[in-house]
Design an enzyme around this catalytic site. Structure first.
Site, PDB file in Angstrom:
ATOM      1  N   VAL A  11      27.888  38.295  -9.194  1.00  0.00           N
ATOM      2  CA  VAL A  11      26.567  38.823  -9.571  1.00  0.00           C
ATOM      3  C   VAL A  11      25.460  37.847  -9.169  1.00  0.00           C
ATOM      4  O   VAL A  11      24.422  38.235  -8.632  1.00  0.00           O
ATOM      5  CB  VAL A  11      26.520  39.136 -11.093  1.00  0.00           C
ATOM      6  CG1 VAL A  11      25.100  39.451 -11.549  1.00  0.00           C
ATOM      7  CG2 VAL A  11      27.429  40.324 -11.397  1.00  0.00           C
ATOM      8  N   ALA A 120      29.570  43.873  -8.083  1.00  0.00           N
ATOM      9  CA  ALA A 120      29.617  42.933  -6.956  1.00  0.00           C
ATOM     10  C   ALA A 120      30.977  42.265  -6.955  1.00  0.00           C
ATOM     11  O   ALA A 120      31.629  42.123  -7.999  1.00  0.00           O
ATOM     12  CB  ALA A 120      28.513  41.891  -7.099  1.00  0.00           C
ATOM     13  N   LYS A 175      25.620  47.986 -24.440  1.00  0.00           N
ATOM     14  CA  LYS A 175      26.544  47.419 -23.446  1.00  0.00           C
ATOM     15  C   LYS A 175      27.685  46.700 -24.154  1.00  0.00           C
ATOM     16  O   LYS A 175      28.847  46.806 -23.742  1.00  0.00           O
ATOM     17  CB  LYS A 175      25.772  46.462 -22.513  1.00  0.00           C
ATOM     18  CG  LYS A 175      26.612  45.821 -21.422  1.00  0.00           C
ATOM     19  CD  LYS A 175      26.944  46.789 -20.307  1.00  0.00           C
ATOM     20  CE  LYS A 175      28.088  46.397 -19.400  1.00  0.00           C
ATOM     21  NZ  LYS A 175      28.166  45.095 -18.866  1.00  0.00           N
TER      22      LYS A 175
HETATM   23  O1  KPL Z   1      31.294  45.896 -17.933  1.00  0.00           O
HETATM   24  C1  KPL Z   1      32.419  46.271 -17.707  1.00  0.00           C
HETATM   25  C2  KPL Z   1      33.445  45.210 -17.519  1.00  0.00           C
HETATM   26  O2  KPL Z   1      34.449  45.442 -16.874  1.00  0.00           O
HETATM   27  O3  KPL Z   1      33.218  44.100 -18.008  1.00  0.00           O
HETATM   28  C3  KPL Z   1      32.770  47.721 -17.730  1.00  0.00           C
HETATM   29  C4  KPL Z   1      31.526  48.523 -18.032  1.00  0.00           C
HETATM   30  C5  KPL Z   1      33.815  47.991 -18.764  1.00  0.00           C
HETATM   31  C6  KPL Z   1      33.235  48.221 -16.394  1.00  0.00           C
HETATM   32  O4  KPL Z   1      34.491  47.832 -16.051  1.00  0.00           O
END
Ligand code: KPL
Length: 296
Positions: A11, A120, A175
Site C-alpha cells: 500500500v 496492492a 472497516k
Molecule cells: O481488509 C481485508 C483484509 O484482508 O485485511 C478484507 C476486507 C477482509 C479483504 O480481504
C-alpha cells in the site's frame, strides 16, 4: 508537497508511485538502510526515491505511515526527534488503536487517519501491482488534523477516489467490523473470503455481528444488525476469490494484526461491560496459533 512514506510495503509503494506521478516530491523510509530505492508501478517506468533521509524527514509536509498497526510504535519512535511540529502525520492500516499513542507522542502535530479499500501487491522488492481499484477516506484524529480537509483533494488527484469524512471514526469501526468477521475465520480455516458465504459459517457470523453491533452502539456508532451483516456479506462476496491479510499472515507464520482488530473490539467491550464470547474465542484461537510458532 514533500511526502515521506513510512513503510513502503504494497500500500505504501502504491501511494509513493501515485504521489510521484502526480508531481509531488516523494521519499521513503523503509527497513533497509540503502540510501535509494526504486519502484515500478504496474508497467510504468522505474522511479527512484531517497530512503531513510533525515533531511527529507525534517522537511516533510506529510508523513504517510503504512506499516502494520503493530509496527507503528517501533517504526515511529526513532524518528520522533526529527519530525517538525507542522508536519501532518497520517495513519493508514487495518485495525484501530494506534492513533491515541501517536497523538500522545506528537501532541503538536496534525494527526489524520485514513482507511482504504485499494488492493496492492508487491511481487518483488521493486515492483508494485495495483490489483484492485478502491476508495480512500480521511479524517482528522485531533483538532489540528480536523483542519486538513484539503488533503482529500491533493490525494484524490494522485489516486482517486478520496473523500474527507468528518466521521472517520465511524468509517474505521465499519472497516474494523468487516475485519473482525472475515479475518480470524479465514485465518483459522485457511480459506478464501468467499467460503464464509457457506451455510456452515452462518451462525458464527451472525453471533460475531450481534456482538459487534452491541459494542459499536455503546461507542456511539449508529449501526443496525441487518445493515452491518449485509455489509460484511457484501465484502465476503466482492472479495470471494481473495485470501484475507490475516489468512496470509498465518499461512506465512507472520505476526497478525489480531491485537488491533479483534483485540481492539474486546478492549472496547470490556470498557462497556459487554460480553463478546464469539469474538473472544476467535482472538484466543489466533493468539494460540501465533504462540505455537515461537514454541517450535
Ligand atoms: O481488509 C481485508 C483484509 O484482508 O485485511 C478484507 C476486507 C477482509 C479483504 O480481504
Amino acid at each position: 508537497m514533500n511526502i515521506l512514506i513510512l513503510g513502503p510495503g504494497a500500500v505504501g509503494s502504491l501511494w509513493a508511485t501515485k504521489f510521484q506521478l502526480a508531481g509531488h516530491h516523494v521519499s521513503l523510509w523503509g527497513r533497509t538502510s540503502e540510501s535509494e530505492l526504486s519502484l515500478q508501478l504496474d508497467d510504468a517506468p522505474f522511479t527512484t526515491y531517497s530512503n531513510q533521509s533525515i533531511s527529507s524527514l525534517q522537511e516533510a509536509d506529510l508523513i504517510l505511515i503504512t506499516v502494520k498497526a503493530w509496527q507503528v510504535e517501533s517504526a515511529i519512535e526513532p524518528l520522533l526527534p526529527h519530525i517538525n511540529a507542522d508536519t501532518i502525520v497520517m495513519l493508514m492500516h487495518n485495525g484501530m488503536g494506534t492513533a491515541e499513542w501517536l497523538a500522545s507522542k506528537l501532541s503538536a502535530n496534525p494527526i489524520v487517519i485514513a482507511t482504504t479499500t485499494h488492493g496492492a501487491y508487491k511481487p518483488s522488492k521493486q515492483q508494485v501491482l495495483h490489483t484492485g481499484h478502491g476508495y480512500t477516506q480521511l479524517g482528522g484524529f485531533n483538532a489540528k488534523g480536523a483542519q486538513c480537509d484539503f488533503l482529500a483533494e491533493v490525494m484524490n488527484h494522485a489516486l482517486p477516489e478520496v473523500n474527507w469524512n468528518p466521521n472517520i471514526n465511524g468509517a474505521l469501526w465499519i472497516k474494523l467490523a468487516i475485519n473482525c468477521a472475515i479475518n480470524p475465520l479465514t485465518a483459522i480455516h485457511q480459506c478464501k473470503n468467499g467460503e464464509l458465504a457457506g451455510a456452515e459459517f452462518t451462525t458464527e457470523l451472525v453471533n460475531i455481528t450481534h456482538e459487534l453491533v452491541e459494542v459499536m452502539n455503546k461507542e456511539e456508532i449508529e449501526v443496525e444488525f441487518g445493515s452491518l451483516y449485509a455489509t460484511i456479506m457484501q465484502v465476503v462476496n466482492a472479495t470471494a476469490a481473495n485470501y484475507s491479510s490475516m489468512r496470509q499472515d498465518v499461512f506465512h507464520k507472520r505476526r497478525t494484526e489480531i491485537d488491533f482488530i479483534t483485540g481492539y473490539l474486546l478492549q472496547a467491550a470490556k470498557k462497556h461491560h459487554i460480553s463478546t464470547p464469539e469474538n473472544a474465542k476467535l482472538y484466543q484461537h489466533i493468539k494460540q496459533i501465533e504462540q505455537s510458532w515461537t514454541e517450535q
